[in-house]
Design an enzyme around this catalytic site. Structure first.
Site, PDB file in Angstrom:
ATOM      1  N   SER A   1      35.659  45.716  54.009  1.00  0.00           N
ATOM      2  CA  SER A   1      34.432  44.945  53.830  1.00  0.00           C
ATOM      3  C   SER A   1      34.047  44.256  55.133  1.00  0.00           C
ATOM      4  O   SER A   1      34.795  43.409  55.641  1.00  0.00           O
ATOM      5  CB  SER A   1      34.615  43.898  52.734  1.00  0.00           C
ATOM      6  OG  SER A   1      33.522  42.998  52.785  1.00  0.00           O
TER       7      SER A   1
ATOM      8  N   HIS B   1      32.421  49.054  53.394  1.00  0.00           N
ATOM      9  CA  HIS B   1      31.865  48.283  52.276  1.00  0.00           C
ATOM     10  C   HIS B   1      30.902  47.223  52.816  1.00  0.00           C
ATOM     11  O   HIS B   1      31.269  46.393  53.651  1.00  0.00           O
ATOM     12  CB  HIS B   1      33.020  47.625  51.520  1.00  0.00           C
ATOM     13  CG  HIS B   1      32.632  46.960  50.241  1.00  0.00           C
ATOM     14  ND1 HIS B   1      32.424  47.642  49.054  1.00  0.00           N
ATOM     15  CD2 HIS B   1      32.425  45.654  49.946  1.00  0.00           C
ATOM     16  CE1 HIS B   1      32.124  46.789  48.092  1.00  0.00           C
ATOM     17  NE2 HIS B   1      32.104  45.566  48.605  1.00  0.00           N
TER      18      HIS B   1
ATOM     19  N   ASP C   1      28.472  44.186  51.784  1.00  0.00           N
ATOM     20  CA  ASP C   1      28.199  43.225  50.714  1.00  0.00           C
ATOM     21  C   ASP C   1      26.822  42.602  50.889  1.00  0.00           C
ATOM     22  O   ASP C   1      26.587  41.831  51.816  1.00  0.00           O
ATOM     23  CB  ASP C   1      29.255  42.121  50.733  1.00  0.00           C
ATOM     24  CG  ASP C   1      30.586  42.609  50.192  1.00  0.00           C
ATOM     25  OD1 ASP C   1      30.607  43.103  49.051  1.00  0.00           O
ATOM     26  OD2 ASP C   1      31.596  42.511  50.915  1.00  0.00           O
TER      27      ASP C   1
ATOM     28  N   MET D   1      24.163  40.070  49.442  1.00  0.00           N
ATOM     29  CA  MET D   1      24.074  38.903  48.539  1.00  0.00           C
ATOM     30  C   MET D   1      22.731  38.203  48.743  1.00  0.00           C
ATOM     31  O   MET D   1      22.272  38.081  49.880  1.00  0.00           O
ATOM     32  CB  MET D   1      25.205  37.918  48.846  1.00  0.00           C
ATOM     33  CG  MET D   1      26.589  38.539  48.787  1.00  0.00           C
ATOM     34  SD  MET D   1      27.866  37.280  48.950  1.00  0.00           S
ATOM     35  CE  MET D   1      29.326  38.306  49.148  1.00  0.00           C
TER      36      MET D   1
ATOM     37  N   HIS E   1      27.376  47.278  48.159  1.00  0.00           N
ATOM     38  CA  HIS E   1      27.620  46.485  46.953  1.00  0.00           C
ATOM     39  C   HIS E   1      26.501  45.457  46.812  1.00  0.00           C
ATOM     40  O   HIS E   1      26.448  44.487  47.567  1.00  0.00           O
ATOM     41  CB  HIS E   1      29.000  45.813  47.119  1.00  0.00           C
ATOM     42  CG  HIS E   1      29.417  44.938  45.983  1.00  0.00           C
ATOM     43  ND1 HIS E   1      30.534  44.127  46.055  1.00  0.00           N
ATOM     44  CD2 HIS E   1      28.888  44.745  44.744  1.00  0.00           C
ATOM     45  CE1 HIS E   1      30.671  43.471  44.918  1.00  0.00           C
ATOM     46  NE2 HIS E   1      29.682  43.820  44.109  1.00  0.00           N
TER      47      HIS E   1
ATOM     48  N   MET F   1      24.915  42.524  45.282  1.00  0.00           N
ATOM     49  CA  MET F   1      25.104  41.333  44.441  1.00  0.00           C
ATOM     50  C   MET F   1      23.777  40.593  44.430  1.00  0.00           C
ATOM     51  O   MET F   1      23.632  39.505  45.003  1.00  0.00           O
ATOM     52  CB  MET F   1      26.246  40.477  45.009  1.00  0.00           C
ATOM     53  CG  MET F   1      27.610  41.085  44.732  1.00  0.00           C
ATOM     54  SD  MET F   1      28.870  40.431  45.818  1.00  0.00           S
ATOM     55  CE  MET F   1      28.652  41.515  47.214  1.00  0.00           C
TER      56      MET F   1
ATOM     57  N   MET G   1      35.471  43.811  39.691  1.00  0.00           N
ATOM     58  CA  MET G   1      35.666  42.676  40.607  1.00  0.00           C
ATOM     59  C   MET G   1      36.961  41.950  40.247  1.00  0.00           C
ATOM     60  O   MET G   1      37.210  41.637  39.083  1.00  0.00           O
ATOM     61  CB  MET G   1      34.488  41.693  40.510  1.00  0.00           C
ATOM     62  CG  MET G   1      33.186  42.167  41.128  1.00  0.00           C
ATOM     63  SD  MET G   1      33.311  42.682  42.847  1.00  0.00           S
ATOM     64  CE  MET G   1      33.771  41.145  43.663  1.00  0.00           C
TER      65      MET G   1
ATOM     66  N   GLY H   1      30.848  36.629  45.700  1.00  0.00           N
ATOM     67  CA  GLY H   1      30.139  35.617  46.497  1.00  0.00           C
ATOM     68  C   GLY H   1      30.758  35.341  47.853  1.00  0.00           C
ATOM     69  O   GLY H   1      30.043  35.091  48.815  1.00  0.00           O
ATOM     70  N   PHE H   2      32.079  35.420  47.924  1.00  0.00           N
ATOM     71  CA  PHE H   2      32.738  35.064  49.180  1.00  0.00           C
ATOM     72  C   PHE H   2      33.972  35.925  49.423  1.00  0.00           C
ATOM     73  O   PHE H   2      34.642  36.334  48.460  1.00  0.00           O
ATOM     74  CB  PHE H   2      33.169  33.585  49.161  1.00  0.00           C
ATOM     75  CG  PHE H   2      32.002  32.660  48.966  1.00  0.00           C
ATOM     76  CD1 PHE H   2      31.244  32.230  50.060  1.00  0.00           C
ATOM     77  CD2 PHE H   2      31.621  32.245  47.691  1.00  0.00           C
ATOM     78  CE1 PHE H   2      30.135  31.408  49.876  1.00  0.00           C
ATOM     79  CE2 PHE H   2      30.519  31.431  47.496  1.00  0.00           C
ATOM     80  CZ  PHE H   2      29.776  31.002  48.592  1.00  0.00           C
ATOM     81  N   GLY H   3      34.270  36.151  50.696  1.00  0.00           N
ATOM     82  CA  GLY H   3      35.512  36.824  51.050  1.00  0.00           C
ATOM     83  C   GLY H   3      36.656  35.818  51.033  1.00  0.00           C
ATOM     84  O   GLY H   3      36.441  34.606  50.912  1.00  0.00           O
ATOM     85  N   GLY H   4      37.870  36.325  51.126  1.00  0.00           N
ATOM     86  CA  GLY H   4      39.038  35.463  51.288  1.00  0.00           C
ATOM     87  C   GLY H   4      39.481  34.706  50.048  1.00  0.00           C
ATOM     88  O   GLY H   4      40.204  33.716  50.162  1.00  0.00           O
TER      89      GLY H   4
ATOM     90  N   ASP I   1      37.752  45.034  44.111  1.00  0.00           N
ATOM     91  CA  ASP I   1      37.189  44.272  45.226  1.00  0.00           C
ATOM     92  C   ASP I   1      37.491  42.794  45.013  1.00  0.00           C
ATOM     93  O   ASP I   1      37.079  42.212  44.004  1.00  0.00           O
ATOM     94  CB  ASP I   1      35.668  44.525  45.242  1.00  0.00           C
ATOM     95  CG  ASP I   1      34.943  43.821  46.372  1.00  0.00           C
ATOM     96  OD1 ASP I   1      35.600  43.238  47.257  1.00  0.00           O
ATOM     97  OD2 ASP I   1      33.691  43.872  46.355  1.00  0.00           O
ATOM     98  N   GLY I   2      38.205  42.207  45.991  1.00  0.00           N
ATOM     99  CA  GLY I   2      38.471  40.769  45.965  1.00  0.00           C
ATOM    100  C   GLY I   2      39.959  40.474  45.978  1.00  0.00           C
ATOM    101  O   GLY I   2      40.686  40.833  45.042  1.00  0.00           O
ATOM    102  N   GLY I   3      40.409  39.868  47.082  1.00  0.00           N
ATOM    103  CA  GLY I   3      41.813  39.463  47.179  1.00  0.00           C
ATOM    104  C   GLY I   3      42.787  40.623  47.288  1.00  0.00           C
ATOM    105  O   GLY I   3      43.958  40.498  46.906  1.00  0.00           O
TER     106      GLY I   3
ATOM    107  N   GLY J   1      38.579  42.887  52.717  1.00  0.00           N
ATOM    108  CA  GLY J   1      37.894  42.236  53.834  1.00  0.00           C
ATOM    109  C   GLY J   1      38.877  41.503  54.707  1.00  0.00           C
ATOM    110  O   GLY J   1      39.308  41.991  55.755  1.00  0.00           O
TER     111      GLY J   1
HETATM  112  C1  DX5 Z   1      33.097  39.302  47.436  1.00  0.00           C
HETATM  113  C2  DX5 Z   1      32.788  40.622  48.068  1.00  0.00           C
HETATM  114  C3  DX5 Z   1      33.958  41.291  48.666  1.00  0.00           C
HETATM  115  C4  DX5 Z   1      34.642  40.534  49.794  1.00  0.00           C
HETATM  116  C5  DX5 Z   1      36.104  40.845  49.688  1.00  0.00           C
HETATM  117  O1  DX5 Z   1      32.071  38.902  46.627  1.00  0.00           O
HETATM  118  O2  DX5 Z   1      32.239  41.505  47.121  1.00  0.00           O
HETATM  119  O3  DX5 Z   1      33.673  42.616  49.067  1.00  0.00           O
HETATM  120  O4  DX5 Z   1      34.172  40.858  51.066  1.00  0.00           O
HETATM  121  O5  DX5 Z   1      36.795  40.057  50.589  1.00  0.00           O
HETATM  122  P1  DX5 Z   1      38.380  39.846  50.517  1.00  0.00           P
HETATM  123  O6  DX5 Z   1      39.024  41.193  50.600  1.00  0.00           O
HETATM  124  O7  DX5 Z   1      38.650  38.994  51.705  1.00  0.00           O
HETATM  125  O8  DX5 Z   1      38.685  39.170  49.214  1.00  0.00           O
HETATM  126 ZN    ZN Z   2      32.066  43.647  47.691  1.00  0.00          ZN
END
Ligand code: DX5
Ligand code: ZN
Length: 212
Positions: free
Chosen positions: A9, A34, A36, A38, A67, A69, A138, A143-146, A173-175, A195
Site C-alpha cells: 500500500s 495498492h 488507497d 479516501m 481501493h 473508500m 478489511m 481510514g489509516f495505515g499502521g 488489508d490492515g495490520g 503498508g
Molecule cells: C486502510 C487502508 C490500508 C492501509 C494498510 O484503510 O485501506 O490499505 O494502507 O496499512 P497497514 O498495512 O499499515 O495497516
Molecule cells: Zn486499502
C-alpha cells in the site's frame, strides 16, 4: 499451493518520492500496487485521487489495485478506470445497488472488487461472489495505515471461502505483517495488502518475502 498476490500500500510511501517508492516495491518482486482512495466522508481521511492514479500508471506496469473508500463510487468509477486502474474495489457499505456498481466496473473491462468493513457480516457478500473477481476483507477500520490487525475479521475468510468460486481472490488489508499474514493465508486469503510492514522495513525485499 496457489499464488499469493502481495499488494504493497503506497499510503505508507513518501508521497514526495512516489515514483522512487513504487520502484522499490516493484524491484523487490511485488505483483500489485495498492492505491488507497479516501474521500473524507466514507472514511475520516483524504488521500489520493484520479490524477495521481493516472501519473502512477505512467511510471509502472504493475497491476494497479485501487481501493475506493468513497461514497457514491459510481460517480468516479469511469475516471479511475480511464486513469489506468486494473482492479477497482468499492465498499459494500458505501452503495445502494451493489449489482449496478459491479456491472459499471465490468463495463470498463477491468477487474471488480468489493470490500467489507470489520463490523459487516460475511453473509451479505454471498449473493455477489460469483460475479466478483476480488473480495476484500478489511482487518482494520478503513481510514489509516499502521493500525492493529483485528483477528475476528480474519475469521470471516473461511466462511466466505466456502461459498466462493475457485477463482475468486480473497484479499485482506490492515495490520498485515509476517505473523498476521500467516493467519490470513491459513484461512484461505490469497492476496495481502501491507503498508507499514513493507514500507517501514529496512529491507523491503525480505519484508515482502516474509509474507509469503
Ligand atoms: C486502510 C487502508 C490500508 C492501509 C494498510 O484503510 O485501506 O490499505 O494502507 O496499512 P497497514 O498495512 O499499515 O495497516
Ligand atoms: Zn486499502
Amino acid at each position: 499451493m496457489s499464488k499469493i498476490f502481495i499488494s504493497p500500500s503506497i499510503l505508507s510511501a513518501d508521497f514526495a518520492n512516489l515514483e522512487r517508492d513504487i520502484k522499490l516495491v516493484e524491484n523487490a518482486g511485488a505483483d500489485w500496487l495498492h492505491v488507497d482512495v479516501m474521500d473524507g466522508h466514507f472514511v475520516p481521511n483524504i488521500t489520493i485521487g484520479v490524477p495521481v492514479v493516472s501519473s502512477i500508471r505512467k511510471v509502472t506496469g504493475m497491476t494497479l489495485d485501487v481501493h475506493l473508500m468513497i461514497e457514491n463510487p459510481e460517480k468516479y468509477i469511469g475516471a479511475f478506470a480511464k486513469a489506468g486502474a486494473d482492479i477497482l474495489t468499492f465498499h459494500y457499505e458505501a452503495v445502494k445497488d451493489v449489482k449496478e456498481i459491479m456491472y459499471l466496473i465490468k463495463s470498463y473491462g477491468i477487474k471488480t472488487g468489493m470490500s467489507i468493513k470489520p463490523k459487516t457480516a460475511p453473509d451479505v457478500v454471498f449473493p455477489y461472489l460469483k460475479d466478483l473477481d476480488l473480495l476484500l476483507v478489511m482487518t482494520v477500520e478503513p481510514g489509516f495505515g499502521g493500525q492493529k490487525f483485528m483477528p475476528d475479521c480474519a475469521e470471516k475468510i473461511p466462511l466466505i471461502k466456502e461459498k466462493a468460486p475457485e477463482n475468486l481472490v480473497i484479499q485482506v488489508d490492515g495490520g498485515i505483517n509476517a505473523e498476521t499474514a500467516r493467519i490470513c493465508t491459513s484461512y484461505g486469503a490469497n492476496s495481502l495488502v501491507a503498508g507499514n510492514y513493507i514500507y517501514k522495513s529496512d529491507d523491503i525485499k525480505s519484508a515482502i518475502k516474509s509474507l509469503l
